[in-house]
Design an enzyme around this catalytic site. Sequence first.
Site, short mmCIF file in Angstrom:
data_model
loop_
_atom_site.label_atom_id
_atom_site.label_comp_id
_atom_site.label_asym_id
_atom_site.label_seq_id
_atom_site.Cartn_x
_atom_site.Cartn_y
_atom_site.Cartn_z
N ARG A 1 -57.77 -73.68 65.30
CA ARG A 1 -57.19 -74.39 66.44
C ARG A 1 -55.81 -73.90 66.83
O ARG A 1 -55.53 -73.68 68.01
CB ARG A 1 -57.12 -75.90 66.17
N THR A 2 -54.92 -73.74 65.86
CA THR A 2 -53.54 -73.39 66.21
C THR A 2 -53.52 -72.02 66.89
O THR A 2 -52.93 -71.87 67.97
CB THR A 2 -52.62 -73.41 64.97
N LYS B 1 -49.87 -52.79 53.94
CA LYS B 1 -49.25 -51.60 53.33
C LYS B 1 -47.96 -51.98 52.63
O LYS B 1 -47.23 -51.11 52.17
CB LYS B 1 -48.95 -50.55 54.41
N ARG C 1 -47.56 -68.17 61.27
CA ARG C 1 -48.08 -69.06 60.21
C ARG C 1 -48.05 -68.27 58.91
O ARG C 1 -48.50 -67.12 58.87
CB ARG C 1 -49.51 -69.51 60.51
N HIS D 1 -45.34 -78.35 60.33
CA HIS D 1 -46.24 -77.85 61.37
C HIS D 1 -45.82 -78.57 62.66
O HIS D 1 -46.51 -79.46 63.14
CB HIS D 1 -47.68 -78.19 60.98
C1 NCD Z 1 -53.87 -78.08 59.71
C2 NCD Z 1 -52.96 -77.06 59.07
O1 NCD Z 1 -53.18 -75.84 59.20
O2 NCD Z 1 -51.99 -77.50 58.47
N1 NCD Z 1 -54.75 -77.52 60.66
C3 NCD Z 1 -54.31 -77.40 61.96
O3 NCD Z 1 -53.40 -76.65 62.25
N2 NCD Z 1 -54.91 -78.15 62.88
C4 NCD Z 1 -54.55 -78.98 58.76
C5 NCD Z 1 -55.38 -78.42 57.65
O4 NCD Z 1 -55.51 -77.21 57.46
O5 NCD Z 1 -55.94 -79.25 56.91
#
Ligand code: NCD
Length: 332
Positions: free
Chosen positions: A80-81, A110, A131, A159
Amino acid sequence: MVAQSNASADKDRKKVGLAPKLDSGFYGQDIISVSQFTRENLEYIFDVAEEMRAIVKRVGATDLLKGTVLACLFYEPSTRTSSSFIAAMSRLGGTVIPITQGVQFSSVSKGESLPDTIRTLESYADIIVIRHPEMGSAQIAADYARKPIINGGDGVGEHPTQALLDLFTIKEEVGRIDGLHIGMVGDLRYGRTVHSLARLLCLYDVQFSFVSPEILRLPLDVMNKIREHGLPVAETYDVAEIIPDVDVLYITRVQKERFADLAQYEEVKGLYVITPELMKRAKEKMIVMHPLPRVGEISYAVDSDPRAAYFRQMENGMYIRMALLAAVLGKA
Ligand code: NCD
């Protein structure tokens, strides 16, 4: 990106490793932690997100960010992100460098360092979403970068863009935030979405109930933040105890990848499942949220319940990220 606003308060925040507050708006700023936001910032982003939704529903896209480039650098899995950031940039007329299918195809494999990877991407892109499995990594990236960095999840840390879309969803679905009773259930220890949302909710007058097994309790720093704000808070092991009272039930996955000892994960996985039977005891006007992915925490039979807000929540992510990209790039 180096801070330029409100020199002295920002210096204090910098000393303890925090990105500057967004008092003077979003333009050119890093988005690292929810501690940067004021209520005014949130109202502004929510207004822009509503406009973005109207544009998408009416015409699908705009050329607001034509000619700008977003780099998506994901060292951890994401559906999703990453895809909502990519869709957001595309619908705003910009383009994306997607390093999301595993950094094994980039020079990271590398042995390239995070600072060098960031320096490379910022010479091609105008803004970077990162991320990374380590807490604090987004701030490190921001310290090296001249271009704005957005934290798309830093390990068990924060997040912030998820918290924005979560809060936006509460506002859209319930109509207000002040006065609500928020229940958070599941992996409160490792769930970064929980950490960011709970902290962000401290800007409002809310009441919290936290439900988890002992080993997955909310971290002390987040609990202290809530106490600092004098907000009512309760902790329990039993979701049935809180379900009749909450206006928002926010449930999360147990974060398997954060456990050093998998036997411990096996002990606590599957403890909480929201079922239609349980929902019978909930208020008629409440919502169930989940950052997703779910791995059994909400039974599929709940999906058709009008109170199941998690798919609408997920869709809101794109509008919020459109608003954020436009705001940080000075085009909102
Ligand atoms: C979450 C995350 O990556 O922290 N997912 C997201 O971004 N919607 C939650 C998760 O991974 O459980």
